[in-house]
Design a protein around this motif. Structure first.
Motif, short mmCIF file in Angstrom:
data_model
loop_
_atom_site.label_atom_id
_atom_site.label_comp_id
_atom_site.label_asym_id
_atom_site.label_seq_id
_atom_site.Cartn_x
_atom_site.Cartn_y
_atom_site.Cartn_z
N GLN A 29 0.83 -1.20 0.00
CA GLN A 29 0.00 0.00 0.00
C GLN A 29 0.86 1.25 0.00
OE1 GLN A 29 -3.16 0.00 3.02
NE2 GLN A 29 -3.08 -2.24 3.01
N GLN A 30 1.95 1.20 0.75
CA GLN A 30 2.85 2.35 0.82
C GLN A 30 3.51 2.59 -0.54
OE1 GLN A 30 5.48 2.19 4.16
NE2 GLN A 30 5.87 4.38 4.08
N GLU A 31 3.90 1.52 -1.21
CA GLU A 31 4.50 1.66 -2.55
C GLU A 31 3.49 2.28 -3.52
OE1 GLU A 31 5.99 -2.19 -3.72
OE2 GLU A 31 7.48 -2.21 -2.11
N ALA A 32 2.23 1.85 -3.44
CA ALA A 32 1.19 2.41 -4.30
C ALA A 32 1.01 3.90 -4.02
CB ALA A 32 -0.12 1.66 -4.10
N LEU A 33 1.02 4.27 -2.74
CA LEU A 33 0.89 5.69 -2.38
C LEU A 33 2.10 6.49 -2.86
CD1 LEU A 33 -0.68 5.60 1.21
CD2 LEU A 33 -1.79 6.22 -0.95
N GLU A 38 4.28 10.59 -6.51
CA GLU A 38 5.16 11.06 -7.58
C GLU A 38 4.35 11.80 -8.64
OE1 GLU A 38 7.23 7.63 -9.04
OE2 GLU A 38 8.30 7.32 -7.15
N LYS A 39 3.22 11.23 -9.04
CA LYS A 39 2.36 11.88 -10.06
C LYS A 39 1.79 13.19 -9.52
CE LYS A 39 1.10 7.52 -12.24
NZ LYS A 39 0.04 6.52 -12.45
N LEU A 40 1.36 13.15 -8.27
CA LEU A 40 0.78 14.35 -7.65
C LEU A 40 1.81 15.46 -7.55
CD1 LEU A 40 -1.78 15.49 -6.37
CD2 LEU A 40 -1.04 14.50 -4.20
N GLU A 41 3.03 15.10 -7.22
CA GLU A 41 4.10 16.10 -7.12
C GLU A 41 4.35 16.77 -8.48
OE1 GLU A 41 8.75 16.56 -5.71
OE2 GLU A 41 7.80 14.59 -5.64
N ILE A 42 4.36 15.97 -9.53
CA ILE A 42 4.56 16.52 -10.88
C ILE A 42 3.42 17.49 -11.22
CG2 ILE A 42 4.57 15.92 -13.34
CD1 ILE A 42 6.05 13.30 -12.46
N LEU A 67 -2.60 12.57 1.11
CA LEU A 67 -1.69 11.48 0.77
C LEU A 67 -0.65 11.29 1.87
CD1 LEU A 67 -0.82 9.47 -1.53
CD2 LEU A 67 0.82 11.22 -2.17
N VAL A 68 -0.07 12.38 2.33
CA VAL A 68 0.91 12.31 3.41
C VAL A 68 0.27 11.72 4.66
CG1 VAL A 68 2.33 13.70 4.99
CG2 VAL A 68 2.40 14.14 2.53
N ASN A 69 -0.96 12.12 4.93
CA ASN A 69 -1.68 11.60 6.10
C ASN A 69 -1.89 10.09 5.97
OD1 ASN A 69 -2.88 12.05 8.62
ND2 ASN A 69 -4.92 12.11 7.70
N LYS A 70 -2.26 9.63 4.77
CA LYS A 70 -2.45 8.19 4.54
C LYS A 70 -1.13 7.44 4.72
CE LYS A 70 -6.31 8.57 1.31
NZ LYS A 70 -6.73 8.43 -0.09
#
Length: 174
Positions: A29-33, A38-42, A67-70
């Motif tokens: 789950q962490q890898e998926a987040l 990465e996409k969100l940062e772009i 996302l950071v909270n998750k």
């Protein structure tokens, strides 16, 4: 075999396997987040580079905080599982030491050899150490829980304080 009972060994093995599977799931789950991050940062960097995209920036920032909270929640769950495993290990040690000590304490002092008396003293010392470690673990667990609650409240406040304008504006992301 745990505490002399084979069924407890099976239960322990099942619990260990379950914890291992849950830790693996949390890692996935962490890898998926991380990939979503990465996409969100772009997207966020792109929006920050375009004038008139304040609404989009605010929305992306909210998504980023969520996302950071998750991710933080997953890390907390991993830590909880590790603490649980440590607690279980200490509990098994405590039970084992207590059984051995009980057997020695049932003997009359006059029947004990010097080695048995020394072992009794060692067991008491080890038992006190295990109890102290368990106490430290509980205190650490409590402080982690309090910190997690503070972190969650902070993230909720940051998200609630972020304002998103109602009109879309001239934001065009390419």
């Amino acid at each position: 075999m745990v505490d002399g009972h084979p069924e407890n060994s099976i239960e322990t093995s099942d619990a260990d396997e379950s914890q291992t599977m849950e830790l693996k799931s949390l890692e996935e789950q962490q890898e998926a987040l991380d990939k979503v991050g990465e996409k969100l940062e772009i997207e966020l960097r792109r929006a920050m580079g375009v004038k008139g995209c304040e609404e989009e920036q605010e929305k992306l920032m909210q998504d980023w905080f969520l996302l950071v909270n998750k991710k933080n929640e997953l890390v907390r769950k991993q830590a909880e599982l590790n603490l649980l495993k440590n607690e279980e290990d200490l509990e098994r040690s405590h039970d084992m030491l207590q059984r051995e000590l009980r057997a020695l304490l049932e003997m009359e002092d006059c029947q004990k050899t010097d080695e048995q008396r020394e072992r009794e003293a060692e067991l008491i010392e080890q038992l006190v150490s295990v109890v102290n470690k368990r106490d430290q673990l509980v205190q650490f667990e409590d402080s982690q829980l309090q910190q997690a609650e503070k972190d969650a409240l902070h993230v909720q406040k940051v998200i609630a304080d972020a304002r998103i304008p109602r009109d879309k504006g001239d934001c065009v992301l390419q």
